[in-house]
Motif scaffolding. Structure first.
Motif, PDB file in Angstrom:
ATOM      1  N   HIS A  86       0.817  -1.208   0.000  1.00 40.27           N
ATOM      2  CA  HIS A  86       0.000   0.000   0.000  1.00 40.27           C
ATOM      3  C   HIS A  86       0.858   1.268   0.000  1.00 40.27           C
ATOM      4  O   HIS A  86       0.361   2.343  -0.352  1.00 40.27           O
ATOM      5  N   SER A  87       2.109   1.128   0.413  1.00 43.61           N
ATOM      6  CA  SER A  87       2.976   2.301   0.497  1.00 43.61           C
ATOM      7  C   SER A  87       4.222   2.217  -0.377  1.00 43.61           C
ATOM      8  O   SER A  87       4.846   3.245  -0.648  1.00 43.61           O
ATOM      9  N   ARG A  88       4.617   1.021  -0.793  1.00 44.52           N
ATOM     10  CA  ARG A  88       5.825   0.845  -1.595  1.00 44.52           C
ATOM     11  C   ARG A  88       5.516   0.070  -2.872  1.00 44.52           C
ATOM     12  O   ARG A  88       4.769  -0.906  -2.849  1.00 44.52           O
ATOM     13  N   SER A  89       6.125   0.513  -3.965  1.00 46.29           N
ATOM     14  CA  SER A  89       5.888  -0.131  -5.256  1.00 46.29           C
ATOM     15  C   SER A  89       6.616  -1.471  -5.322  1.00 46.29           C
ATOM     16  O   SER A  89       7.524  -1.763  -4.526  1.00 46.29           O
ATOM     17  N   ALA A  90       6.245  -2.264  -6.320  1.00 42.10           N
ATOM     18  CA  ALA A  90       6.904  -3.554  -6.521  1.00 42.10           C
ATOM     19  C   ALA A  90       8.393  -3.360  -6.799  1.00 42.10           C
ATOM     20  O   ALA A  90       9.231  -4.154  -6.341  1.00 42.10           O
ATOM     21  N   ALA A  91       8.727  -2.300  -7.525  1.00 45.61           N
ATOM     22  CA  ALA A  91      10.138  -2.033  -7.822  1.00 45.61           C
ATOM     23  C   ALA A  91      10.913  -1.704  -6.557  1.00 45.61           C
ATOM     24  O   ALA A  91      12.062  -2.149  -6.375  1.00 45.61           O
ATOM     25  N   GLU A  92      10.317  -0.932  -5.668  1.00 48.54           N
ATOM     26  CA  GLU A  92      10.984  -0.579  -4.410  1.00 48.54           C
ATOM     27  C   GLU A  92      11.188  -1.821  -3.542  1.00 48.54           C
ATOM     28  O   GLU A  92      12.261  -2.006  -2.943  1.00 48.54           O
ATOM     29  N   VAL A  93      10.161  -2.663  -3.455  1.00 49.05           N
ATOM     30  CA  VAL A  93      10.283  -3.892  -2.660  1.00 49.05           C
ATOM     31  C   VAL A  93      11.363  -4.794  -3.243  1.00 49.05           C
ATOM     32  O   VAL A  93      12.127  -5.437  -2.506  1.00 49.05           O
ATOM     33  N   ALA A  94      11.485  -4.836  -4.561  1.00 51.19           N
ATOM     34  CA  ALA A  94      12.517  -5.655  -5.200  1.00 51.19           C
ATOM     35  C   ALA A  94      13.916  -5.162  -4.827  1.00 51.19           C
ATOM     36  O   ALA A  94      14.825  -5.970  -4.583  1.00 51.19           O
ATOM     37  N   VAL A  95      14.105  -3.860  -4.766  1.00 50.57           N
ATOM     38  CA  VAL A  95      15.407  -3.313  -4.351  1.00 50.57           C
ATOM     39  C   VAL A  95      15.675  -3.657  -2.884  1.00 50.57           C
ATOM     40  O   VAL A  95      16.798  -4.002  -2.508  1.00 50.57           O
ATOM     41  N   MET A  96      14.655  -3.578  -2.047  1.00 57.74           N
ATOM     42  CA  MET A  96      14.824  -3.965  -0.641  1.00 57.74           C
ATOM     43  C   MET A  96      15.246  -5.429  -0.537  1.00 57.74           C
ATOM     44  O   MET A  96      16.127  -5.778   0.267  1.00 57.74           O
ATOM     45  N   ARG A  97      14.621  -6.285  -1.330  1.00 60.98           N
ATOM     46  CA  ARG A  97      14.992  -7.706  -1.307  1.00 60.98           C
ATOM     47  C   ARG A  97      16.439  -7.898  -1.764  1.00 60.98           C
ATOM     48  O   ARG A  97      17.167  -8.739  -1.216  1.00 60.98           O
ATOM     49  N   ALA A  98      16.868  -7.119  -2.758  1.00 67.41           N
ATOM     50  CA  ALA A  98      18.243  -7.232  -3.243  1.00 67.41           C
ATOM     51  C   ALA A  98      19.236  -6.821  -2.160  1.00 67.41           C
ATOM     52  O   ALA A  98      20.283  -7.464  -1.984  1.00 67.41           O
ATOM     53  N   LEU A  99      18.923  -5.775  -1.421  1.00 74.96           N
ATOM     54  CA  LEU A  99      19.786  -5.355  -0.313  1.00 74.96           C
ATOM     55  C   LEU A  99      19.849  -6.441   0.761  1.00 74.96           C
ATOM     56  O   LEU A  99      20.927  -6.759   1.284  1.00 74.96           O
ATOM     57  N   LYS A 100      18.697  -7.004   1.088  1.00 76.41           N
ATOM     58  CA  LYS A 100      18.646  -8.061   2.099  1.00 76.41           C
ATOM     59  C   LYS A 100      19.487  -9.261   1.679  1.00 76.41           C
ATOM     60  O   LYS A 100      20.290  -9.783   2.473  1.00 76.41           O
ATOM     61  N   SER A 101      19.345  -9.697   0.444  1.00 76.38           N
ATOM     62  CA  SER A 101      20.077 -10.887   0.001  1.00 76.38           C
ATOM     63  C   SER A 101      21.574 -10.624  -0.111  1.00 76.38           C
ATOM     64  O   SER A 101      22.377 -11.548   0.039  1.00 76.38           O
ATOM     65  N   THR A 102      21.961  -9.369  -0.351  1.00 77.75           N
ATOM     66  CA  THR A 102      23.387  -9.030  -0.430  1.00 77.75           C
ATOM     67  C   THR A 102      24.027  -8.989   0.943  1.00 77.75           C
ATOM     68  O   THR A 102      25.118  -9.551   1.156  1.00 77.75           O
ATOM     69  N   LEU A 103      23.363  -8.335   1.899  1.00 81.60           N
ATOM     70  CA  LEU A 103      23.945  -8.162   3.230  1.00 81.60           C
ATOM     71  C   LEU A 103      23.678  -9.356   4.146  1.00 81.60           C
ATOM     72  O   LEU A 103      24.415  -9.559   5.112  1.00 81.60           O
ATOM     73  N   ASP A 104      22.659 -10.125   3.861  1.00 81.41           N
ATOM     74  CA  ASP A 104      22.302 -11.274   4.700  1.00 81.41           C
ATOM     75  C   ASP A 104      21.881 -12.436   3.802  1.00 81.41           C
ATOM     76  O   ASP A 104      20.719 -12.848   3.775  1.00 81.41           O
ATOM     77  N   PRO A 105      22.815 -12.987   3.035  1.00 78.22           N
ATOM     78  CA  PRO A 105      22.457 -14.002   2.024  1.00 78.22           C
ATOM     79  C   PRO A 105      21.832 -15.262   2.608  1.00 78.22           C
ATOM     80  O   PRO A 105      21.065 -15.948   1.927  1.00 78.22           O
ATOM     81  N   ASN A 106      22.142 -15.569   3.852  1.00 77.09           N
ATOM     82  CA  ASN A 106      21.572 -16.770   4.473  1.00 77.09           C
ATOM     83  C   ASN A 106      20.295 -16.485   5.258  1.00 77.09           C
ATOM     84  O   ASN A 106      19.756 -17.381   5.920  1.00 77.09           O
ATOM     85  N   ASN A 107      19.854 -15.228   5.215  1.00 74.40           N
ATOM     86  CA  ASN A 107      18.580 -14.832   5.830  1.00 74.40           C
ATOM     87  C   ASN A 107      18.496 -15.230   7.301  1.00 74.40           C
ATOM     88  O   ASN A 107      17.505 -15.807   7.757  1.00 74.40           O
ATOM     89  N   ILE A 108      19.532 -14.864   8.059  1.00 78.26           N
ATOM     90  CA  ILE A 108      19.512 -15.206   9.485  1.00 78.26           C
ATOM     91  C   ILE A 108      19.010 -14.063  10.353  1.00 78.26           C
ATOM     92  O   ILE A 108      18.606 -14.291  11.498  1.00 78.26           O
ATOM     93  N   LEU A 109      19.037 -12.821   9.851  1.00 80.34           N
ATOM     94  CA  LEU A 109      18.714 -11.665  10.686  1.00 80.34           C
ATOM     95  C   LEU A 109      17.221 -11.341  10.636  1.00 80.34           C
ATOM     96  O   LEU A 109      16.692 -10.934   9.602  1.00 80.34           O
ATOM     97  N   ASN A 110      16.553 -11.563  11.760  1.00 79.40           N
ATOM     98  CA  ASN A 110      15.129 -11.264  11.908  1.00 79.40           C
ATOM     99  C   ASN A 110      14.330 -11.728  10.685  1.00 79.40           C
ATOM    100  O   ASN A 110      13.594 -10.942  10.074  1.00 79.40           O
TER     101      ASN A 110
END
Length: 459
Positions: A428-452
């Motif tokens: 409702h507040s962020r576009s699909a493109a923005e969420v995709a960039v957030m996911r890219a940052l998450k996978s780069t800094l936390d590739p094993n998805n251990i943080l929260n």
């Protein structure tokens, strides 16, 4: 050896709590359900945090970092496969630097303790909100908290000059500068402020300070139209010469309800007006500031914008007026199944949003228990609260209110974060493109998805 056994070796057994003992503890301040986790560890320094994360990253072990556990979005909710990390032992606050107007503090320091340390040397830490006595600095930064004085000093990210944090693999990023201008590439600290512990663990910050005001003038003002409230906000911004620090709006339903709860039959103003504001200005010249404050309100009265007003004549009267805004015991008792929203909107859309929310609740959730609207109008933040008689009705309330927020171009989270509570409404507040960039940052800094894991970003 299990991961938890390895973490015991890092911090020492006395600084760990096994999962079965955590079950005796409530999840957080707002949730009395038992804490479910593999265990909790309490590191004492950044080196131990780095070692903990390095171990957990190798083991693909999920980690959730705790602060004061007062968050409102289930941001630290754990499960049987989670390790909790409490930063309560990292609570050192260095002596404030009176030359650079800064202070260095660890992430486990309590907000009120930082405020008090700065007050000793006549300096002001600009972040302030209701949970000041329990909230930790790390939690405030991880959610980009706002609060009562954001109008004057900005939100949490505006207080930070330098930051130290630890990445998921244990890498320590430390850039603890005490100056505001630093154009040496990407401003990395802003990635971690507001990311709710999903990109890294904040361990220390250098905070911006300000000269502590020596005068405070407070008023409770009644208005007969929203446009008059908006004009008053702009008048005070202009005529009070930068001293306006708070401008808290309350719609009638909340004001009348809470005033009766706080004052019984001795309300400071009549309860018939549609809008009320508690405003506060802080300066450095007692006589001049009081005169300027009174003249501003008098001019608005003469112009017909203000319907009625009372100015606090003592510190005790000031505290009594603020109780109308800050005391929520009666509201919590009223809304047994509470549904609350923390939203940002353009000031020009606030009245229409509140009218739409009232109408849609009447149509879609006719058994709602009322609608309380208040907020930090000066920075566009409203807090909207209702209640329903049955818990199964809460999802319907969320669905319709978040749609209205989107209709008016607002944000679904102004200062409380996203966590689990708002994760599935992020679109409702962020576009699909923005969420995709957030996911890219998450996978780069936390590739094993251990943080929260599972927080903020929709699954």
């Amino acid at each position: 050896m299990t991961t938890f056994d390895a973490l015991k070796a890092i911090v020492g057994a006395k600084y760990t709590v096994p999962g079965e003992e955590l079950a005796e503890r409530p999840q957080d301040f707002w949730n009395n359900d038992p804490t479910i986790a593999l265990g909790l560890v309490r590191p004492g320094n950044v080196e131990e945090i780095a070692a903990i994360l390095s171990q957990c990253d190798r083991d693909r072990q999920a980690v959730i970092v705790e602060g004061g556990r007062t968050n409102l979005v289930h941001g630290t909710r754990s499960n049987k496969d989670t390790i909790l990390v409490s930063l309560d032992r990292l609570n050192t606050i260095e002596a404030p630097d009176t030359d650079n107007l800064s202070v260095e503090a660890q992430s486990g320091a309590v907000i009120e303790s930082i405020q008090n340390e700065c007050r000793r040397v006549d300096l002001r830490f600009g972040l302030d909100y209701g949970a000041r006595g329990s909230a930790h600095l790390g939690g405030a930064l991880s959610t980009n908290a706002g609060g009562f004085q954001a109008l004057r000093y900005g939100v949490a990210r505006d207080q930070v000059l330098g930051l130290e944090c630890v990445l998921a693999d244990g890498t320590v990023l430390s850039h603890l500068v005490s100056y505001p201008k630093d154009n040496t590439g990407y401003d990395l600290k802003q990635l971690f402020i507001g990311s709710e512990g999903t990109l890294g663990v904040i361990t220390k910050a250098v905070l911006r300070l300000h000269p502590a005001p020596s005068t405070t003038n407070t008023a409770l003002i009644a208005f007969d139209s929203f446009n008059a409230v908006a004009r008053m906000l702009n008048r005070m911004r202009r005529d009070l010469r930068g001293t306006l620090s708070s401008f808290e709006i309350m719609w009638n339903e909340f004001f009348a309800f809470n005033t009766r709860a706080v004052f019984a039959d001795s309300a400071p103003l009549g309860l018939e007006h549609p809008f009320y504001v508690i405003c506060e200005a802080e300066g450095f010249d007692q006589d001049a500031d009081a005169s300027m404050f009174e003249a501003c309100i008098a001019a608005a009265l003469e112009a017909g914008d203000v319907a009625d007003a009372v100015i606090a004549q003592s510190s005790q009267q000031r505290l009594e007026l603020w109780k109308i805004r800050e005391d929520f015991e009666a509201e919590i008792a009223l809304f047994t199944n509470m549904v609350d929203f923390d939203v940002s909107l353009p000031v020009s859309r606030m009245e229409a949003f509140a009218e739409d929310a009232t109408q849609v609740l009447k149509d879609k959730v006719p058994d709602n228990l009322g609608l309380h609207v208040i907020g930090h109008m000066g920075d566009g933040n409203l807090h909207v609260t209702t209640g329903v008689p049955r818990i199964d009705r809460t999802k319907t309330v969320k669905d319709v209110i978040y749609q209205i927020i989107a209709k008016h171009g607002g944000s679904i989270s102004a200062e409380h974060g996203v966590g689990l509570a708002k994760r599935d409404y992020l679109h409702h507040s962020r576009s699909a493109a923005e969420v995709a960039v957030m996911r890219a940052l998450k996978s780069t800094l936390d590739p094993n998805n251990i943080l929260n894991p599972g927080k903020v970003l929709p699954i």
